[in-house]
Design a protein around this motif. Structure first.
Motif, PDB file in Angstrom:
ATOM      1  N   ILE A  28      -7.289  34.234  72.495  1.00  0.00           N
ATOM      2  CA  ILE A  28      -8.411  34.196  71.546  1.00  0.00           C
ATOM      3  C   ILE A  28      -8.767  35.601  71.083  1.00  0.00           C
ATOM      4  CG2 ILE A  28     -10.877  33.626  71.297  1.00  0.00           C
ATOM      5  CD1 ILE A  28      -8.969  31.197  71.376  1.00  0.00           C
ATOM      6  N   GLU A  29      -8.794  36.571  72.007  1.00  0.00           N
ATOM      7  CA  GLU A  29      -9.085  37.960  71.638  1.00  0.00           C
ATOM      8  C   GLU A  29      -8.052  38.485  70.642  1.00  0.00           C
ATOM      9  OE1 GLU A  29      -9.223  40.055  75.354  1.00  0.00           O
ATOM     10  OE2 GLU A  29     -11.326  39.527  75.687  1.00  0.00           O
ATOM     11  N   ALA A  30      -6.791  38.168  70.868  1.00  0.00           N
ATOM     12  CA  ALA A  30      -5.728  38.633  69.969  1.00  0.00           C
ATOM     13  C   ALA A  30      -5.890  38.016  68.587  1.00  0.00           C
ATOM     14  CB  ALA A  30      -4.353  38.295  70.558  1.00  0.00           C
ATOM     15  N   VAL A  31      -6.223  36.739  68.534  1.00  0.00           N
ATOM     16  CA  VAL A  31      -6.440  36.067  67.242  1.00  0.00           C
ATOM     17  C   VAL A  31      -7.629  36.704  66.526  1.00  0.00           C
ATOM     18  CG1 VAL A  31      -7.117  33.891  66.148  1.00  0.00           C
ATOM     19  CG2 VAL A  31      -5.361  33.893  67.932  1.00  0.00           C
ATOM     20  N   LEU A  32      -8.705  36.931  67.248  1.00  0.00           N
ATOM     21  CA  LEU A  32      -9.890  37.545  66.634  1.00  0.00           C
ATOM     22  C   LEU A  32      -9.577  38.951  66.124  1.00  0.00           C
ATOM     23  CD1 LEU A  32     -12.699  36.387  69.087  1.00  0.00           C
ATOM     24  CD2 LEU A  32     -12.368  35.653  66.714  1.00  0.00           C
ATOM     25  N   ASP A  33      -8.790  39.708  66.888  1.00  0.00           N
ATOM     26  CA  ASP A  33      -8.399  41.045  66.438  1.00  0.00           C
ATOM     27  C   ASP A  33      -7.601  40.975  65.132  1.00  0.00           C
ATOM     28  OD1 ASP A  33      -9.665  42.236  68.584  1.00  0.00           O
ATOM     29  OD2 ASP A  33      -7.819  42.495  69.765  1.00  0.00           O
ATOM     30  N   GLN A  34      -6.705  39.993  65.020  1.00  0.00           N
ATOM     31  CA  GLN A  34      -5.906  39.840  63.802  1.00  0.00           C
ATOM     32  C   GLN A  34      -6.789  39.452  62.606  1.00  0.00           C
ATOM     33  OE1 GLN A  34      -2.680  40.570  63.198  1.00  0.00           O
ATOM     34  NE2 GLN A  34      -2.764  41.456  65.250  1.00  0.00           N
ATOM     35  N   VAL A  35      -7.749  38.561  62.831  1.00  0.00           N
ATOM     36  CA  VAL A  35      -8.660  38.149  61.752  1.00  0.00           C
ATOM     37  C   VAL A  35      -9.503  39.345  61.316  1.00  0.00           C
ATOM     38  CG1 VAL A  35     -10.633  36.674  61.152  1.00  0.00           C
ATOM     39  CG2 VAL A  35      -8.692  35.724  62.433  1.00  0.00           C
ATOM     40  N   ARG A  36     -10.023  40.116  62.259  1.00  0.00           N
ATOM     41  CA  ARG A  36     -10.822  41.300  61.921  1.00  0.00           C
ATOM     42  C   ARG A  36      -9.980  42.279  61.098  1.00  0.00           C
ATOM     43  NH1 ARG A  36     -15.654  42.121  64.303  1.00  0.00           N
ATOM     44  NH2 ARG A  36     -15.490  44.352  63.951  1.00  0.00           N
ATOM     45  N   LYS A  37      -8.733  42.475  61.515  1.00  0.00           N
ATOM     46  CA  LYS A  37      -7.837  43.386  60.793  1.00  0.00           C
ATOM     47  C   LYS A  37      -7.586  42.879  59.379  1.00  0.00           C
ATOM     48  CE  LYS A  37      -3.400  45.719  61.301  1.00  0.00           C
ATOM     49  NZ  LYS A  37      -2.204  45.859  62.144  1.00  0.00           N
ATOM     50  N   ALA A  38      -7.336  41.573  59.242  1.00  0.00           N
ATOM     51  CA  ALA A  38      -7.076  40.979  57.919  1.00  0.00           C
ATOM     52  C   ALA A  38      -8.295  41.111  57.007  1.00  0.00           C
ATOM     53  CB  ALA A  38      -6.680  39.506  58.079  1.00  0.00           C
ATOM     54  N   GLU A  39      -9.485  41.111  57.590  1.00  0.00           N
ATOM     55  CA  GLU A  39     -10.714  41.224  56.803  1.00  0.00           C
ATOM     56  C   GLU A  39     -11.155  42.686  56.635  1.00  0.00           C
ATOM     57  OE1 GLU A  39     -13.748  38.565  58.188  1.00  0.00           O
ATOM     58  OE2 GLU A  39     -12.512  36.812  57.731  1.00  0.00           O
ATOM     59  N   GLY A  40     -10.321  43.616  57.100  1.00  0.00           N
ATOM     60  CA  GLY A  40     -10.617  45.034  56.936  1.00  0.00           C
ATOM     61  C   GLY A  40     -11.717  45.550  57.849  1.00  0.00           C
ATOM     62  N   LEU A  41     -11.936  44.873  58.959  1.00  0.00           N
ATOM     63  CA  LEU A  41     -12.972  45.296  59.909  1.00  0.00           C
ATOM     64  C   LEU A  41     -12.348  46.110  61.024  1.00  0.00           C
ATOM     65  CD1 LEU A  41     -14.871  41.899  60.197  1.00  0.00           C
ATOM     66  CD2 LEU A  41     -15.545  43.885  58.861  1.00  0.00           C
ATOM     67  N   GLU A  42     -13.114  47.070  61.533  1.00  0.00           N
ATOM     68  CA  GLU A  42     -12.634  47.872  62.660  1.00  0.00           C
ATOM     69  C   GLU A  42     -12.692  47.038  63.929  1.00  0.00           C
ATOM     70  OE1 GLU A  42     -14.642  51.555  63.159  1.00  0.00           O
ATOM     71  OE2 GLU A  42     -14.560  52.035  61.024  1.00  0.00           O
ATOM     72  N   ALA A  43     -11.891  47.418  64.890  1.00  0.00           N
ATOM     73  CA  ALA A  43     -11.935  46.758  66.196  1.00  0.00           C
ATOM     74  C   ALA A  43     -13.298  47.048  66.821  1.00  0.00           C
ATOM     75  CB  ALA A  43     -10.820  47.264  67.084  1.00  0.00           C
ATOM     76  N   PRO A  44     -13.889  46.065  67.493  1.00  0.00           N
ATOM     77  CA  PRO A  44     -15.176  46.315  68.140  1.00  0.00           C
ATOM     78  C   PRO A  44     -15.034  47.384  69.218  1.00  0.00           C
ATOM     79  CG  PRO A  44     -14.337  44.153  68.758  1.00  0.00           C
ATOM     80  CD  PRO A  44     -13.407  44.720  67.736  1.00  0.00           C
ATOM     81  N   LYS A  45     -16.099  48.140  69.414  1.00  0.00           N
ATOM     82  CA  LYS A  45     -16.077  49.229  70.392  1.00  0.00           C
ATOM     83  C   LYS A  45     -16.441  48.691  71.763  1.00  0.00           C
ATOM     84  CE  LYS A  45     -17.244  52.783  67.096  1.00  0.00           C
ATOM     85  NZ  LYS A  45     -17.832  52.336  65.867  1.00  0.00           N
ATOM     86  N   GLY A  46     -15.580  48.914  72.749  1.00  0.00           N
ATOM     87  CA  GLY A  46     -15.867  48.562  74.137  1.00  0.00           C
ATOM     88  C   GLY A  46     -15.880  47.088  74.406  1.00  0.00           C
ATOM     89  N   ASP A  47     -16.136  46.771  75.660  1.00  0.00           N
ATOM     90  CA  ASP A  47     -16.266  45.380  76.079  1.00  0.00           C
ATOM     91  C   ASP A  47     -17.719  45.017  76.121  1.00  0.00           C
ATOM     92  OD1 ASP A  47     -13.599  44.820  76.371  1.00  0.00           O
ATOM     93  OD2 ASP A  47     -13.522  45.416  78.475  1.00  0.00           O
TER      94      ASP A  47
END
Length: 160
Positions: free
Chosen positions: A140-159
């Motif tokens: 799920i984290e990997a999918v969310l990271d890909q969606v964020r990247k596709a939408e031009g969003l930076e990776a969230p900072k930290g856990d």
């Protein structure tokens, strides 16, 4: 004459100054960490005062809020602190309890996290991920990271 067990003589003002500084620091932490959902910006003193009044709690003027935050009002009433605590959805003891700086930070970060979960979509994802295995959560984290990247969003900072 003070008793031997008294840590400070009754006329020593250090306890009051320490408590006033603690209240000021904790109130400022709430203002800095909690954003107004209407604006995405920190709450204004006027908005906090208005919401408190509309909620029927003990009224607190914008100037009292500002003076408490700046330290000019170094002896706010318990009723003032109670209204501010209700507004920020913390127990009034948040202002008064002896906590370490780390414990204070943990409380404030937890409140900020709760604010993030107000978004219905985020809450829905969190509830649906609740019982997933660690491997499932990584997917799920990997999918969310890909969606964020596709939408031009930076990776969230930290856990969280």
């Amino acid at each position: 004459m003070p008793r031997q067990t008294d840590p400070l003589p009754p006329d020593d003002d250090r306890v009051g100054r320490d408590l006033a500084a603690q209240v000021r620091r904790r109130l400022n932490a709430l203002f800095e960490s909690r954003l107004d959902p209407d604006t995405g910006e920190p709450y204004t003193h006027a908005k906090v005062s208005r919401v408190i009044a509309e909620s029927g709690w003990r009224k607190v003027s914008p100037s009292t809020i500002g003076q408490t935050r700046s330290g000019e009002n170094d002896n706010p009433t318990i009723k003032t602190l109670d209204s501010l605590a209700r507004f920020f959805r913390v127990n009034v003891n948040y202002f008064l309890d002896e906590k370490t700086v780390d414990q204070e930070l943990e409380v404030v970060q937890g409140l900020a996290l709760l604010d993030r979960f107000k978004s219905e979509g985020v809450r829905s994802i969190a509830f649906r991920a609740k019982d997933l295995s660690p491997d499932g959560l990584r997917v799920i984290e990997a999918v969310l990271d890909q969606v964020r990247k596709a939408e031009g969003l930076e990776a969230p900072k930290g856990d969280i």
